[in-house]
Design a protein around this motif. Structure first.
Motif, PDB file in Angstrom:
ATOM      1  N   ASN A  68     -33.094  26.220 -28.313  1.00 45.55           N
ATOM      2  CA  ASN A  68     -34.271  26.966 -27.858  1.00 45.55           C
ATOM      3  C   ASN A  68     -34.384  28.325 -28.537  1.00 45.55           C
ATOM      4  OD1 ASN A  68     -34.819  29.225 -25.305  1.00 45.55           O
ATOM      5  ND2 ASN A  68     -36.478  27.919 -26.009  1.00 45.55           N
ATOM      6  N   TYR A  69     -35.590  28.687 -28.938  1.00 45.54           N
ATOM      7  CA  TYR A  69     -35.874  30.041 -29.417  1.00 45.54           C
ATOM      8  C   TYR A  69     -37.348  30.331 -29.166  1.00 45.54           C
ATOM      9  CZ  TYR A  69     -37.680  27.643 -33.613  1.00 45.54           C
ATOM     10  OH  TYR A  69     -38.365  26.828 -34.472  1.00 45.54           O
ATOM     11  N   THR A  70     -37.731  31.575 -29.359  1.00 51.85           N
ATOM     12  CA  THR A  70     -39.115  31.993 -29.140  1.00 51.85           C
ATOM     13  C   THR A  70     -39.736  32.440 -30.457  1.00 51.85           C
ATOM     14  OG1 THR A  70     -38.599  32.713 -26.884  1.00 51.85           O
ATOM     15  CG2 THR A  70     -40.633  33.547 -27.853  1.00 51.85           C
ATOM     16  N   MET A  71     -40.941  31.960 -30.732  1.00 55.15           N
ATOM     17  CA  MET A  71     -41.662  32.356 -31.943  1.00 55.15           C
ATOM     18  C   MET A  71     -43.110  32.642 -31.582  1.00 55.15           C
ATOM     19  SD  MET A  71     -42.158  30.300 -35.557  1.00 55.15           S
ATOM     20  CE  MET A  71     -40.443  30.545 -36.022  1.00 55.15           C
ATOM     21  N   ASN A  72     -43.566  33.842 -31.930  1.00 50.72           N
ATOM     22  CA  ASN A  72     -44.940  34.260 -31.624  1.00 50.72           C
ATOM     23  C   ASN A  72     -45.279  34.088 -30.149  1.00 50.72           C
ATOM     24  OD1 ASN A  72     -45.380  34.825 -34.390  1.00 50.72           O
ATOM     25  ND2 ASN A  72     -45.935  32.683 -34.779  1.00 50.72           N
ATOM     26  N   GLY A  73     -44.288  34.384 -29.299  1.00 50.88           N
ATOM     27  CA  GLY A  73     -44.495  34.306 -27.866  1.00 50.88           C
ATOM     28  C   GLY A  73     -44.418  32.912 -27.278  1.00 50.88           C
ATOM     29  N   LYS A  74     -44.152  31.893 -28.119  1.00 44.31           N
ATOM     30  CA  LYS A  74     -44.084  30.517 -27.642  1.00 44.31           C
ATOM     31  C   LYS A  74     -42.634  30.043 -27.556  1.00 44.31           C
ATOM     32  CE  LYS A  74     -48.604  28.943 -29.336  1.00 44.31           C
ATOM     33  NZ  LYS A  74     -49.305  27.941 -30.178  1.00 44.31           N
ATOM     34  N   ALA A  75     -42.324  29.294 -26.501  1.00 47.82           N
ATOM     35  CA  ALA A  75     -40.991  28.721 -26.327  1.00 47.82           C
ATOM     36  C   ALA A  75     -40.868  27.471 -27.196  1.00 47.82           C
ATOM     37  CB  ALA A  75     -40.742  28.383 -24.873  1.00 47.82           C
ATOM     38  N   ILE A  76     -39.936  27.499 -28.138  1.00 44.39           N
ATOM     39  CA  ILE A  76     -39.732  26.395 -29.072  1.00 44.39           C
ATOM     40  C   ILE A  76     -38.432  25.684 -28.737  1.00 44.39           C
ATOM     41  CG2 ILE A  76     -39.559  25.738 -31.498  1.00 44.39           C
ATOM     42  CD1 ILE A  76     -42.193  27.122 -30.831  1.00 44.39           C
ATOM     43  N   LEU A  77     -38.438  24.359 -28.852  1.00 46.14           N
ATOM     44  CA  LEU A  77     -37.227  23.559 -28.717  1.00 46.14           C
ATOM     45  C   LEU A  77     -37.060  22.761 -30.005  1.00 46.14           C
ATOM     46  CD1 LEU A  77     -34.965  22.952 -26.718  1.00 46.14           C
ATOM     47  CD2 LEU A  77     -36.295  21.019 -25.880  1.00 46.14           C
ATOM     48  N   LYS A  78     -36.050  23.136 -30.781  1.00 45.50           N
ATOM     49  CA  LYS A  78     -35.820  22.470 -32.066  1.00 45.50           C
ATOM     50  C   LYS A  78     -34.820  21.326 -31.893  1.00 45.50           C
ATOM     51  CE  LYS A  78     -35.549  24.722 -36.012  1.00 45.50           C
ATOM     52  NZ  LYS A  78     -35.027  25.588 -37.093  1.00 45.50           N
ATOM     53  N   LYS A  79     -35.274  20.121 -32.191  1.00 41.02           N
ATOM     54  CA  LYS A  79     -34.411  18.939 -32.163  1.00 41.02           C
ATOM     55  C   LYS A  79     -33.854  18.728 -33.568  1.00 41.02           C
ATOM     56  CE  LYS A  79     -34.490  13.920 -31.472  1.00 41.02           C
ATOM     57  NZ  LYS A  79     -35.336  12.736 -31.173  1.00 41.02           N
ATOM     58  N   THR A  80     -32.531  18.816 -33.694  1.00 40.25           N
ATOM     59  CA  THR A  80     -31.899  18.670 -35.005  1.00 40.25           C
ATOM     60  C   THR A  80     -30.902  17.523 -34.986  1.00 40.25           C
ATOM     61  OG1 THR A  80     -32.065  21.067 -35.331  1.00 40.25           O
ATOM     62  CG2 THR A  80     -30.635  19.857 -36.842  1.00 40.25           C
ATOM     63  N   LYS A  81     -31.047  16.618 -35.936  1.00 43.66           N
ATOM     64  CA  LYS A  81     -30.061  15.553 -36.120  1.00 43.66           C
ATOM     65  C   LYS A  81     -29.154  15.940 -37.283  1.00 43.66           C
ATOM     66  CE  LYS A  81     -32.400  11.560 -34.105  1.00 43.66           C
ATOM     67  NZ  LYS A  81     -32.754  10.136 -34.275  1.00 43.66           N
ATOM     68  N   TRP A  82     -27.851  15.777 -37.053  1.00 42.66           N
ATOM     69  CA  TRP A  82     -26.833  16.177 -38.015  1.00 42.66           C
ATOM     70  C   TRP A  82     -26.102  14.948 -38.553  1.00 42.66           C
ATOM     71  CZ3 TRP A  82     -26.660  21.316 -39.167  1.00 42.66           C
ATOM     72  CH2 TRP A  82     -27.258  22.200 -38.238  1.00 42.66           C
ATOM     73  N   TYR A  83     -25.833  14.945 -39.866  1.00 46.41           N
ATOM     74  CA  TYR A  83     -25.201  13.809 -40.520  1.00 46.41           C
ATOM     75  C   TYR A  83     -23.985  14.247 -41.339  1.00 46.41           C
ATOM     76  CZ  TYR A  83     -29.647  11.537 -39.439  1.00 46.41           C
ATOM     77  OH  TYR A  83     -30.747  11.035 -38.783  1.00 46.41           O
ATOM     78  N   ARG A  84     -23.012  13.353 -41.412  1.00 50.05           N
ATOM     79  CA  ARG A  84     -21.887  13.571 -42.325  1.00 50.05           C
ATOM     80  C   ARG A  84     -22.340  13.220 -43.735  1.00 50.05           C
ATOM     81  NH1 ARG A  84     -17.620  10.953 -44.802  1.00 50.05           N
ATOM     82  NH2 ARG A  84     -18.303   8.915 -44.034  1.00 50.05           N
ATOM     83  N   MET A  85     -21.946  14.041 -44.701  1.00 46.70           N
ATOM     84  CA  MET A  85     -22.334  13.826 -46.098  1.00 46.70           C
ATOM     85  C   MET A  85     -21.141  14.060 -47.008  1.00 46.70           C
ATOM     86  SD  MET A  85     -26.005  15.849 -46.142  1.00 46.70           S
ATOM     87  CE  MET A  85     -27.270  15.476 -44.919  1.00 46.70           C
ATOM     88  N   THR A  86     -21.175  13.433 -48.176  1.00 46.09           N
ATOM     89  CA  THR A  86     -20.156  13.693 -49.190  1.00 46.09           C
ATOM     90  C   THR A  86     -20.822  14.253 -50.444  1.00 46.09           C
ATOM     91  OG1 THR A  86     -20.283  11.338 -49.794  1.00 46.09           O
ATOM     92  CG2 THR A  86     -18.432  12.025 -48.426  1.00 46.09           C
TER      93      THR A  86
END
Length: 225
Positions: free
Chosen positions: A155-173
């Motif tokens: 969660n973070y706030t940008m321009n007064g709006k509540a944002i929820l960033k969904k991030t998928k993380w992967y293993r890489m070589t």
């Protein structure tokens, strides 16, 4: 659902999930009143959180804990609760990864914190493709993507709006690092290979969500090896 709000790691779980209660510092049957909420510390379990989710999210966004807090909310209707939480924010999708080179992993230094490379999806782009593209753009390397490590909601706030960033993380070589350099237009100052001990030390100047992802990655390595 692994959600990060201010200095809180929030886990939304089905109430039927089996938990070892001795691992918790405090256990509540219902979400506590504001005074008790402000005093929470360590690892806290709330047994029946369905009807208080909106109240919980509001308090978490308004209050900043000086020490990291892990809060586990158990709900009967998990899908409904998850959708309810998501409805309180504008959702932004992103993807990133942990790049391996032998026993080292690739870290970036951005905006005064150690971080992992990641970025927002472009229109029509899948999580898997975005993860590789963002890592390659931010670090100037070429990589091969493998299995997913975890999904985080930050969660973070940008321009007064509540944002929820969904991030998928992967293993890489790593495939090629001949052109490795930080993407300065994305405020990245350094790109650095780190050993396990160096990564652990860097977490004192990082984010709870990044520490969570690295913890999942390390646990996966131990389970597979």
């Amino acid at each position: 659902m692994n959600l990060f709000i201010n200095n809180v790691v929030l886990h939304l779980l089905r109430r039927k999930a089996t938990l070892e209660t001795t691992h918790f510092d405090e256990i509540f049957l219902q979400f506590p009143e504001e005074n008790a909420f402000a005093m929470m510390k360590g690892k806290v379990l709330v047994r029946n959180a369905d009807k208080d989710l909106e109240k919980a999210m509001l308090l978490l966004r308004q209050h900043t804990f000086t020490e990291p807090l892990t809060l586990v909310l158990q709900v009967d209707e998990y899908k409904k609760a998850k959708n309810s939480v998501k409805s309180m924010f504008k959702i932004v999708k992103a993807a990133g990864g942990i790049v391996e080179k032998g026993e080292q992993i690739l870290m970036i230094y951005r905006l005064g914190k150690w971080d992992l490379p990641k970025g927002k999806l472009e229109k029509g782009e899948s999580m898997e493709i975005a993860a590789v593209r963002e890592v390659e753009e931010e670090c100037g390397v070429q990589v091969m993507r493998h299995q997913k490590i975890a999904t985080t909601w930050h969660n973070y706030t940008m321009n007064g709006k509540a944002i929820l960033k969904k991030t998928k993380w992967y293993r890489m070589t790593l495939l090629d690092e001949r052109n490795m350099q930080p993407q300065t237009e994305e405020d990245i100052e350094r790109v650095q290979w780190m050993t396990e001990n160096e990564v652990s030390e860097s977490m004192t100047n990082s984010y709870l969500s990044i520490a969570f992802v690295i913890g999942k990655y390390s646990a996966g390595k131990q389970n597979n090896g």
